[in-house]
Design an enzyme around this catalytic site. Structure first.
Site, PDB file in Angstrom:
ATOM      1  N   SER A  25      46.930 -13.342  19.738  1.00  0.00           N
ATOM      2  CA  SER A  25      46.868 -13.344  18.276  1.00  0.00           C
ATOM      3  C   SER A  25      45.504 -12.951  17.713  1.00  0.00           C
ATOM      4  O   SER A  25      44.482 -13.041  18.377  1.00  0.00           O
ATOM      5  CB  SER A  25      47.213 -14.758  17.819  1.00  0.00           C
TER       6      SER A  25
ATOM      7  N   ASP B  74      46.784  -9.764  11.531  1.00  0.00           N
ATOM      8  CA  ASP B  74      47.821 -10.157  12.474  1.00  0.00           C
ATOM      9  C   ASP B  74      47.827  -9.121  13.593  1.00  0.00           C
ATOM     10  O   ASP B  74      47.759  -7.915  13.332  1.00  0.00           O
ATOM     11  CB  ASP B  74      49.188 -10.186  11.774  1.00  0.00           C
TER      12      ASP B  74
ATOM     13  N   ARG C 197      56.186 -12.239  22.567  1.00  0.00           N
ATOM     14  CA  ARG C 197      55.289 -13.145  23.310  1.00  0.00           C
ATOM     15  C   ARG C 197      56.061 -14.315  23.885  1.00  0.00           C
ATOM     16  O   ARG C 197      56.906 -14.884  23.204  1.00  0.00           O
ATOM     17  CB  ARG C 197      54.190 -13.677  22.374  1.00  0.00           C
TER      18      ARG C 197
ATOM     19  N   ASP D 120      55.318 -15.242   5.507  1.00  0.00           N
ATOM     20  CA  ASP D 120      56.409 -15.175   6.490  1.00  0.00           C
ATOM     21  C   ASP D 120      56.270 -16.182   7.633  1.00  0.00           C
ATOM     22  O   ASP D 120      57.247 -16.492   8.294  1.00  0.00           O
ATOM     23  CB  ASP D 120      56.504 -13.761   7.086  1.00  0.00           C
ATOM     24  N   HIS D 121      55.072 -16.708   7.871  1.00  0.00           N
ATOM     25  CA  HIS D 121      54.874 -17.588   9.027  1.00  0.00           C
ATOM     26  C   HIS D 121      55.196 -19.047   8.698  1.00  0.00           C
ATOM     27  O   HIS D 121      55.968 -19.695   9.383  1.00  0.00           O
ATOM     28  CB  HIS D 121      53.422 -17.507   9.515  1.00  0.00           C
TER      29      HIS D 121
ATOM     30  N   ARG E  70      44.373 -14.670  15.236  1.00  0.00           N
ATOM     31  CA  ARG E  70      43.983 -15.865  14.483  1.00  0.00           C
ATOM     32  C   ARG E  70      42.501 -16.170  14.681  1.00  0.00           C
ATOM     33  O   ARG E  70      42.041 -16.426  15.787  1.00  0.00           O
ATOM     34  CB  ARG E  70      44.864 -17.064  14.841  1.00  0.00           C
TER      35      ARG E  70
HETATM   36  C1  MIC Z   1      51.395 -14.363  16.583  1.00  0.00           C
HETATM   37  O1  MIC Z   1      52.369 -13.658  16.765  1.00  0.00           O
HETATM   38  O2  MIC Z   1      50.786 -14.947  17.499  1.00  0.00           O
HETATM   39  C2  MIC Z   1      50.905 -14.556  15.146  1.00  0.00           C
HETATM   40  C3  MIC Z   1      51.195 -15.946  14.748  1.00  0.00           C
HETATM   41  O3  MIC Z   1      51.626 -13.697  14.299  1.00  0.00           O
HETATM   42  C4  MIC Z   1      49.410 -14.229  15.117  1.00  0.00           C
HETATM   43  C5  MIC Z   1      48.774 -14.488  13.818  1.00  0.00           C
HETATM   44  C6  MIC Z   1      48.443 -15.913  13.591  1.00  0.00           C
HETATM   45  O4  MIC Z   1      48.066 -16.622  14.512  1.00  0.00           O
HETATM   46  O5  MIC Z   1      48.550 -16.328  12.431  1.00  0.00           O
HETATM   47  C7  MIC Z   1      49.056 -12.789  15.506  1.00  0.00           C
HETATM   48  O6  MIC Z   1      49.838 -12.119  16.117  1.00  0.00           O
HETATM   49  O7  MIC Z   1      47.939 -12.349  15.204  1.00  0.00           O
HETATM   50 FE1  SF4 Z   2      55.634 -13.353  13.223  1.00  0.00          FE
HETATM   51 FE2  SF4 Z   2      53.717 -12.954  15.062  1.00  0.00          FE
HETATM   52 FE3  SF4 Z   2      56.230 -13.508  15.789  1.00  0.00          FE
HETATM   53 FE4  SF4 Z   2      55.694 -11.192  14.705  1.00  0.00          FE
HETATM   54  S1  SF4 Z   2      54.907 -11.950  16.656  1.00  0.00           S
HETATM   55  S2  SF4 Z   2      57.433 -12.498  14.205  1.00  0.00           S
HETATM   56  S3  SF4 Z   2      54.122 -11.718  13.215  1.00  0.00           S
HETATM   57  S4  SF4 Z   2      54.833 -14.853  14.679  1.00  0.00           S
END
Ligand code: MIC
Ligand code: SF4
Length: 656
Positions: free
Chosen positions: A548, A131, A391, A76-77, A550
């Site tokens: 995140s 995630d 975020r 999905d990313h 990550r």
């Molecule tokens: C986010 O919302 O910051 C992400 C991208 O979904 C991350 C995961 C990632 O960095 O791949 C998260 O929320 O953990």
């Molecule tokens: Fe995707 Fe992270 Fe955004 Fe949710 S917060 S939509 S998991 S990038």
């Protein structure tokens, strides 16, 4: 007695839901606040941006098959596919899933948390996901925790997930939401009260008469964005409303009742009267900078984006379409909508709701993370971007100068129509949203694992680089202070995402060239130059690594020779990721030492392995300025061994 049996027998146990489920899954340690416990994990979830690394690590563990009840891998990313990198990763993930017993959700099927909620999440189960918004499934009554990919890989291999026994905070909801005030405003109110650090070491558990007024997707909006408080997770009871939701998803047999707690069950209580809430907004650049919408009335809005795992359920998007119907968006404002899942998108399309949004001037984006993570639909220079996401960290939209504001779908539509922040009541009487009693369930984008796994070949494209080597911790080392940061540094500061960098998630040498891009682009080169001379240290303020899950925010600095991160405090997942990759996370005993240290100073640590083994204090000597820095750590025995071994992978392979 198992929780399910106890619940079937109708025994009401007067303890919080979170405590009940955690205790029911306890496999190691003693349930005592602050102590480390190991819990059995029933379900795992990965997405593609963290998933490739998680599966490379799972492969390195040498197992034939996952040992969980259910493991799901969702793409999905990284769906922009500007070149071979994203599709190569997708093929790798699909082949790994087929081989190792994992259900695979194809790109286009939607956002991982929305899909997991609709099709997989179950009350009373434990879930960990690579995630940070995995707690979305808490909306259905599951203990759902975000973790690094390596922790998820270990859980897929049948290992426990370790966490500090959290304090359970009861969030007591009373009353009911007024028109034009939404579930999003409830979680913004929680953030306004407890801030982006207020949930660290805690679980937020919702109870009270107000719970009954919220549907499962609304509850999921709240548990999803609970991640922004730093909480371990958030959870709602499983009641008749949960049962209805599961029935709607043709999964009624997966329902178990989990009655809500009472005032006595919680370590602390936050009380929110829903009837008194008003629309709220989180201002740039923190989900915790919450103010009443009315403070911003009249501010011009350039871009509106609706979607993300926080606000793109069918209810959200039916509301959006109903409010857009018969209107046109403002000529100076662009509107993008990314539906949360293919199920939602199909329902909107079949019943004509998509047409209502398109007629109003909305641009329909793919059912994926998209603009939430800077994968397309970036705003213009200096834009005011209004988003229904969770975020608004600096630079996350893809445009450094943009100012991102987080709001409910209702407030977002009003901004798109009027071109400025305004009272959504100006849109007229609140529309009556009818959720169809049944919808088409089509799981054809979910691929079951292969029934002949031995015949499945793992497909690796050139973007998939092998894992780095992990080295045991040295006894003595000297290193340079490569950067000194402020408080609340996010993982988006440390290891940014976005259309350029996100596709490099499977390629550590490449992605490490972007560490701290947002705040100091010279960092990677300076770190590499210093790597052979002993490596570097990062000095951070409070809540370092928030956001995140990550693990690249730990792995990439490790690749650049970072051995230690010394801060005033850490966010939970990032701290765990540092441990997992053998980087020593230490905190200042006296915050005045933070003020004294300067970038460029040479520091030294001696006898560190020994100190960790014997749980003795670790003193860091500032050689340049000639003073000692007392530090603290709170590692469990297991964590001390992991750090000494040079990370969890070496530790797990050695101990299995
Ligand atoms: C986010 O919302 O910051 C992400 C991208 O979904 C991350 C995961 C990632 O960095 O791949 C998260 O929320 O953990
Ligand atoms: Fe995707 Fe992270 Fe955004 Fe949710 S917060 S939509 S998991 S990038």
């Amino acid at each position: 007695m198992m929780l399910k049996n106890r619940l079937e027998k109708g025994i009401h146990i007067m303890v919080s839901i979170a405590k009940k489920i955690l205790k029911d899954h306890l496999v190691e340690g003693t349930y005592k606040v602050g102590e480390e416990i190991g819990i059995r994990i029933d379900h795992t979830l990965t997405q593609d941006a963290t998933g490739t690394m998680a599966y490379l690590q799972f492969e390195a563990m040498g197992l034939n098959k996952v040992k969980t009840e259910l493991s799901v891998s969702i793409v999905d990313h990284n769906t922009l596919q500007t070149d071979f990198k994203n599709p190569d990763d997708h093929r790798y993930l699909q082949s790994v899933a087929a081989k190792y017993g994992i259900t695979f959700s194809r790109p286009g099927n939607g956002i991982c948390h929305q899909i997991f909620l609709e099709r997989f999440a179950q009350p009373g189960k434990t879930l960990i996901g690579s995630d940070s918004h995995t707690p979305t499934a808490g909306g259905i009554g599951s203990i759902a925790i975000g973790a690094g990919g390596l922790d998820v890989a270990v859980a897929m291999g049948g290992g426990p997930f370790y966490l500090k026994t959290p304090n359970i905070i009861g969030v007591k909801l009373t009353g009911s939401l007024p028109n034009y005030v939404a579930a999003k405003d409830i979680i913004l109110e929680v953030l306004r009260r407890i801030s982006v650090k207020g949930g660290v070491g805690k679980i937020l558990e919702y109870f009270g008469s107000g719970v009954k007024t919220l549907s499962v997707p609304e509850r999921a909006t709240i548990t999803n964005m609970g991640a922004e408080t730093g909480a371990t997770t958030s959870i709602f009871p499983s009641d008749e409303i949960t049962k209805e939701f599961l029935k709607w998803q043709e999964r009624e047999d997966e329902w178990v009742e989990i009655p809500e707690g009472t005032d006595e069950d919680y370590d602390e209580i936050i009380e929110i009267n829903l009837s008194e809430l008003e629309p709220l907004v989180a201002k740039p650049h923190s989900p915790g900078s919450v103010v009443p919408l009315s403070e911003l009335y009249g501010m011009k809005v350039d871009q509106v984006a609706i979607g993300s795992c926080t606000n793109s359920s069918l209810k959200d998007l039916l509301t959006v379409s109903a409010l857009l119907k018969g209107r046109k968006i403002h000529q100076n404002t662009v509107l993008g909508i990314s539906p949360g899942s293919r199920q939602v998108l199909m329902e909107l399309a079949k019943k004509g709701h998509l047409a209502e949004a398109i007629t109003a001037g909305a641009r329909i984006l793919e059912s994926a993370c998209g603009p939430c993570i800077g994968m397309g639909f970036a705003p213009k220079t200096d834009a005011v971007a209004v988003r229904t996401f969770n975020r608004n960290f600096f630079g996350r939209t893809g445009t450094k100068s943009a100012q991102a504001y987080l709001v409910s779908p209702e407030v977002a539509v009003a901004a798109a129509i009027f071109g400025e922040f305004t009272d959504p009541k100006k849109l007229g009487p609140y529309p009556k949203i009818e959720i169809p009693s049944s919808i088409e369930i089509d799981d054809s984008m979910l691929l079951a694992p292969s029934s002949h796994p031995e015949e499945v070949e793992i497909i690796r494209g050139p973007n998939i680089a092998p894992l780095p080597e992990f080295h045991p911790l040295l006894e003595d080392f000297q290193f340079k202070v490569l950067i000194k940061t402020e408080d609340d540094i996010t993982t988006d500061h440390i290891m940014p995402a976005g259309a350029k960098i996100l596709p490099l998630r499977s390629n550590l040498p490449e992605i490490s060239k972007y560490v701290f891009e947002q705040i100091d682009p010279t960092f990677p080169n300076r770190a590499l130059e210093n790597k052979e001379k002993g490596g570097g240290i990062i000095i951070g303020g409070e809540n370092y690594g928030q956001g995140s899950s990550r693990e690249h925010a730990a792995l990439a600095p490790m690749f650049l020779g970072i051995k230690t991160v010394l801060t005033k405090s850490f966010a939970r997942i990032h701290r765990d990721n540092l441990v997992n990759f053998g980087i020593l996370p230490l905190t200042f005993k006296n915050n005045e030492d933070f003020d004294k240290i300067k970038a460029g100073d040479i520091l030294e640590i001696k006898n560190v392995r020994n100190s960790l083994k014997e749980i003795k204090p670790i003193t860091v000597r500032n050689i340049t300025q000639n003073f000692d820095i007392e530090t603290s750590y709170d590692f469990s025995e297991r964590e001390r061994e992991i750090i000494i071994a040079g990370g969890k992978l070496s530790y797990t392979v050695a101990s299995s």
